[in-house]
Every structure is written in C-alpha cells, then in structure tokens.
Design a protein around this motif. Structure first.
Motif, PDB file in Angstrom:
ATOM      1  N   THR A  40       0.817  -1.213   0.000  1.00 23.35           N
ATOM      2  CA  THR A  40       0.000   0.000   0.000  1.00 23.35           C
ATOM      3  C   THR A  40       0.851   1.264   0.000  1.00 23.35           C
ATOM      4  OG1 THR A  40      -0.160   0.147   2.412  1.00 23.35           O
ATOM      5  CG2 THR A  40      -1.818  -1.205   1.281  1.00 23.35           C
ATOM      6  N   GLU A  41       2.170   1.092   0.069  1.00 21.94           N
ATOM      7  CA  GLU A  41       3.079   2.231   0.123  1.00 21.94           C
ATOM      8  C   GLU A  41       3.861   2.341  -1.181  1.00 21.94           C
ATOM      9  OE1 GLU A  41       5.355   1.974   3.712  1.00 21.94           O
ATOM     10  OE2 GLU A  41       3.569   1.739   4.934  1.00 21.94           O
ATOM     11  N   GLN A  42       4.828   3.201  -1.215  1.00 23.87           N
ATOM     12  CA  GLN A  42       5.571   3.475  -2.432  1.00 23.87           C
ATOM     13  C   GLN A  42       6.739   2.512  -2.639  1.00 23.87           C
ATOM     14  OE1 GLN A  42       6.773   7.561  -2.347  1.00 23.87           O
ATOM     15  NE2 GLN A  42       4.709   8.321  -2.622  1.00 23.87           N
ATOM     16  N   SER A  43       6.684   1.358  -2.066  1.00 23.65           N
ATOM     17  CA  SER A  43       7.760   0.398  -2.267  1.00 23.65           C
ATOM     18  C   SER A  43       7.597  -0.302  -3.609  1.00 23.65           C
ATOM     19  CB  SER A  43       7.754  -0.627  -1.130  1.00 23.65           C
ATOM     20  OG  SER A  43       6.496  -1.220  -1.028  1.00 23.65           O
ATOM     21  N   THR A  44       8.657  -0.900  -4.055  1.00 25.13           N
ATOM     22  CA  THR A  44       8.620  -1.546  -5.356  1.00 25.13           C
ATOM     23  C   THR A  44       8.184  -2.996  -5.237  1.00 25.13           C
ATOM     24  OG1 THR A  44      10.905  -2.285  -5.222  1.00 25.13           O
ATOM     25  CG2 THR A  44      10.526  -0.088  -6.155  1.00 25.13           C
ATOM     26  N   ILE A  45       7.721  -3.520  -6.326  1.00 25.29           N
ATOM     27  CA  ILE A  45       7.306  -4.912  -6.373  1.00 25.29           C
ATOM     28  C   ILE A  45       8.495  -5.833  -6.111  1.00 25.29           C
ATOM     29  CG2 ILE A  45       7.533  -5.600  -8.793  1.00 25.29           C
ATOM     30  CD1 ILE A  45       4.324  -5.995  -6.916  1.00 25.29           C
ATOM     31  N   GLU A  46       9.707  -5.417  -6.540  1.00 24.19           N
ATOM     32  CA  GLU A  46      10.900  -6.230  -6.320  1.00 24.19           C
ATOM     33  C   GLU A  46      11.173  -6.407  -4.819  1.00 24.19           C
ATOM     34  OE1 GLU A  46      11.120  -3.434  -8.428  1.00 24.19           O
ATOM     35  OE2 GLU A  46      10.916  -4.585 -10.281  1.00 24.19           O
ATOM     36  N   LEU A  47      10.987  -5.334  -4.064  1.00 25.58           N
ATOM     37  CA  LEU A  47      11.204  -5.407  -2.621  1.00 25.58           C
ATOM     38  C   LEU A  47      10.224  -6.385  -1.994  1.00 25.58           C
ATOM     39  CD1 LEU A  47      12.429  -4.494   0.062  1.00 25.58           C
ATOM     40  CD2 LEU A  47      10.842  -2.574   0.033  1.00 25.58           C
ATOM     41  N   ILE A  48       8.977  -6.305  -2.373  1.00 29.95           N
ATOM     42  CA  ILE A  48       7.963  -7.201  -1.814  1.00 29.95           C
ATOM     43  C   ILE A  48       8.282  -8.640  -2.190  1.00 29.95           C
ATOM     44  CG2 ILE A  48       5.517  -7.822  -1.908  1.00 29.95           C
ATOM     45  CD1 ILE A  48       4.996  -4.759  -2.254  1.00 29.95           C
ATOM     46  N   ASN A  49       8.699  -8.868  -3.436  1.00 29.10           N
ATOM     47  CA  ASN A  49       9.010 -10.224  -3.877  1.00 29.10           C
ATOM     48  C   ASN A  49      10.241 -10.797  -3.193  1.00 29.10           C
ATOM     49  OD1 ASN A  49       6.809 -10.367  -5.577  1.00 29.10           O
ATOM     50  ND2 ASN A  49       7.943  -9.620  -7.344  1.00 29.10           N
ATOM     51  N   VAL A  50      11.244  -9.965  -2.929  1.00 30.01           N
ATOM     52  CA  VAL A  50      12.470 -10.472  -2.310  1.00 30.01           C
ATOM     53  C   VAL A  50      12.236 -10.879  -0.853  1.00 30.01           C
ATOM     54  CG1 VAL A  50      13.541  -8.339  -1.413  1.00 30.01           C
ATOM     55  CG2 VAL A  50      14.969 -10.157  -2.331  1.00 30.01           C
ATOM     56  N   LEU A  51      11.205 -10.365  -0.218  1.00 27.29           N
ATOM     57  CA  LEU A  51      10.934 -10.720   1.177  1.00 27.29           C
ATOM     58  C   LEU A  51      10.709 -12.219   1.355  1.00 27.29           C
ATOM     59  CD1 LEU A  51       8.701  -7.785   2.455  1.00 27.29           C
ATOM     60  CD2 LEU A  51      11.052  -8.321   3.093  1.00 27.29           C
ATOM     61  N   ASP A  52      10.212 -12.895   0.329  1.00 27.60           N
ATOM     62  CA  ASP A  52      10.007 -14.343   0.427  1.00 27.60           C
ATOM     63  C   ASP A  52      11.328 -15.099   0.583  1.00 27.60           C
ATOM     64  OD1 ASP A  52       7.212 -14.363   0.320  1.00 27.60           O
ATOM     65  OD2 ASP A  52       7.223 -14.281  -1.868  1.00 27.60           O
ATOM     66  N   SER A  53      12.420 -14.511   0.120  1.00 30.32           N
ATOM     67  CA  SER A  53      13.731 -15.164   0.172  1.00 30.32           C
ATOM     68  C   SER A  53      14.575 -14.707   1.352  1.00 30.32           C
ATOM     69  CB  SER A  53      14.508 -14.872  -1.114  1.00 30.32           C
ATOM     70  OG  SER A  53      13.799 -15.328  -2.225  1.00 30.32           O
ATOM     71  N   CYS A  54      14.082 -13.768   2.120  1.00 34.79           N
ATOM     72  CA  CYS A  54      14.860 -13.188   3.217  1.00 34.79           C
ATOM     73  C   CYS A  54      14.703 -13.988   4.504  1.00 34.79           C
ATOM     74  CB  CYS A  54      14.407 -11.758   3.482  1.00 34.79           C
ATOM     75  SG  CYS A  54      14.803 -10.617   2.162  1.00 34.79           S
ATOM     76  N   ALA A  55      15.767 -13.954   5.296  1.00 36.98           N
ATOM     77  CA  ALA A  55      15.705 -14.501   6.648  1.00 36.98           C
ATOM     78  C   ALA A  55      15.292 -13.380   7.591  1.00 36.98           C
ATOM     79  CB  ALA A  55      17.066 -15.052   7.043  1.00 36.98           C
ATOM     80  N   PHE A  56      14.506 -13.726   8.596  1.00 37.55           N
ATOM     81  CA  PHE A  56      14.144 -12.791   9.647  1.00 37.55           C
ATOM     82  C   PHE A  56      14.910 -13.225  10.886  1.00 37.55           C
ATOM     83  CE2 PHE A  56       9.901 -10.701   8.392  1.00 37.55           C
ATOM     84  CZ  PHE A  56      10.219 -10.727   7.054  1.00 37.55           C
ATOM     85  N   ALA A  57      15.544 -12.256  11.558  1.00 40.69           N
ATOM     86  CA  ALA A  57      16.426 -12.602  12.671  1.00 40.69           C
ATOM     87  C   ALA A  57      16.358 -11.573  13.780  1.00 40.69           C
ATOM     88  CB  ALA A  57      17.866 -12.700  12.169  1.00 40.69           C
ATOM     89  N   GLY A  58      16.666 -12.028  14.972  1.00 36.57           N
ATOM     90  CA  GLY A  58      16.879 -11.136  16.099  1.00 36.57           C
ATOM     91  C   GLY A  58      18.355 -10.789  16.132  1.00 36.57           C
ATOM     92  N   ASN A  59      18.829 -10.292  17.241  1.00 37.72           N
ATOM     93  CA  ASN A  59      20.238  -9.935  17.340  1.00 37.72           C
ATOM     94  C   ASN A  59      21.145 -11.150  17.516  1.00 37.72           C
ATOM     95  OD1 ASN A  59      19.870  -7.198  16.986  1.00 37.72           O
ATOM     96  ND2 ASN A  59      19.492  -6.850  19.153  1.00 37.72           N
ATOM     97  N   GLU A  60      20.568 -12.275  17.948  1.00 36.95           N
ATOM     98  CA  GLU A  60      21.406 -13.435  18.241  1.00 36.95           C
ATOM     99  C   GLU A  60      21.010 -14.701  17.498  1.00 36.95           C
ATOM    100  OE1 GLU A  60      21.840 -13.966  22.437  1.00 36.95           O
ATOM    101  OE2 GLU A  60      22.252 -11.847  22.761  1.00 36.95           O
ATOM    102  N   GLN A  61      19.883 -14.695  16.788  1.00 36.66           N
ATOM    103  CA  GLN A  61      19.468 -15.918  16.106  1.00 36.66           C
ATOM    104  C   GLN A  61      18.615 -15.610  14.888  1.00 36.66           C
ATOM    105  OE1 GLN A  61      17.110 -18.055  19.024  1.00 36.66           O
ATOM    106  NE2 GLN A  61      15.219 -17.262  18.206  1.00 36.66           N
ATOM    107  N   VAL A  62      18.663 -16.518  13.934  1.00 39.35           N
ATOM    108  CA  VAL A  62      17.779 -16.454  12.776  1.00 39.35           C
ATOM    109  C   VAL A  62      16.512 -17.205  13.160  1.00 39.35           C
ATOM    110  CG1 VAL A  62      17.479 -17.137  10.371  1.00 39.35           C
ATOM    111  CG2 VAL A  62      19.693 -16.315  11.153  1.00 39.35           C
ATOM    112  N   PHE A  63      15.356 -16.592  12.884  1.00 33.47           N
ATOM    113  CA  PHE A  63      14.090 -17.182  13.280  1.00 33.47           C
ATOM    114  C   PHE A  63      13.570 -18.157  12.232  1.00 33.47           C
ATOM    115  CE2 PHE A  63      13.383 -12.758  15.236  1.00 33.47           C
ATOM    116  CZ  PHE A  63      13.993 -13.120  16.420  1.00 33.47           C
ATOM    117  N   SER A  64      12.992 -19.249  12.673  1.00 33.86           N
ATOM    118  CA  SER A  64      12.305 -20.164  11.766  1.00 33.86           C
ATOM    119  C   SER A  64      10.948 -19.557  11.413  1.00 33.86           C
ATOM    120  CB  SER A  64      12.107 -21.529  12.435  1.00 33.86           C
ATOM    121  OG  SER A  64      11.211 -21.407  13.528  1.00 33.86           O
TER     122      SER A  64
END
Length: 84
Positions: A40-64
């Motif tokens: 809904t914002e001015q971000s690009t479709i590429e950014l939204i699509n790349v999120l599927d390939s990204c890891a989400f992590a805290g400061n000490e661990q990558v989250f499943s």
C-alpha cells in the motif's frame, strides 16, 4: 504491539520501519502482514518479492518460519546475499 524492522542490502528501504500487530504471530504470518502493508506504500514490487527469500532474525538468532513473535522486538531482515 510494535515490531521494528531493520532491512539490509536490497531491503534497506525497510530501516527502522515500525509496524503494529494486534496479537502474537509467527514469522510466516508477520512476513505476509509486512508484504501487505508495503504493497500500500511506495515500495517496489521487487522489494515485496524479495521478502520471500529473506531470513528474519533477532540480534542473536535467525528465526524459523514458525517462531512466535509475542512481544515487541526488533527484527532484522537479511536478504539472500548480505555483503560485509
């Protein structure tokens, strides 16, 4: 509850990006909510699509994908390639 995202590399647009969530969610659900909000914002479709390939992590661990986000926190978004 507020979640703050910090993107790196190709997701750097999402730096100190705050999003309010109403209840505890898994990382998979949080990823979908973030994609919906960004669409809904001015971000690009590429950014939204790349999120599927990204890891989400805290400061000490990558989250499943089933990690439960049940308190306010900072989540780092790590794209598939992070140089350093």
């Amino acid at each position: 509850m507020i979640v703050v995202f910090n993107g790196f590399g190709s997701t750097r647009y999402i730096r100190n990006y705050e999003m309010e969530i109403s209840s505890s969610v898994t990382v998979a659900q949080l990823r979908q909510q973030l994609k919906a909000k960004l669409s809904t914002e001015q971000s690009t479709i590429e950014l939204i699509n790349v999120l599927d390939s990204c890891a989400f992590a805290g400061n000490e661990q990558v989250f499943s994908e089933d990690y439960l986000v049940d308190q306010p926190q900072i989540i780092n978004i790590l794209p598939p390639v992070c140089g350093g």
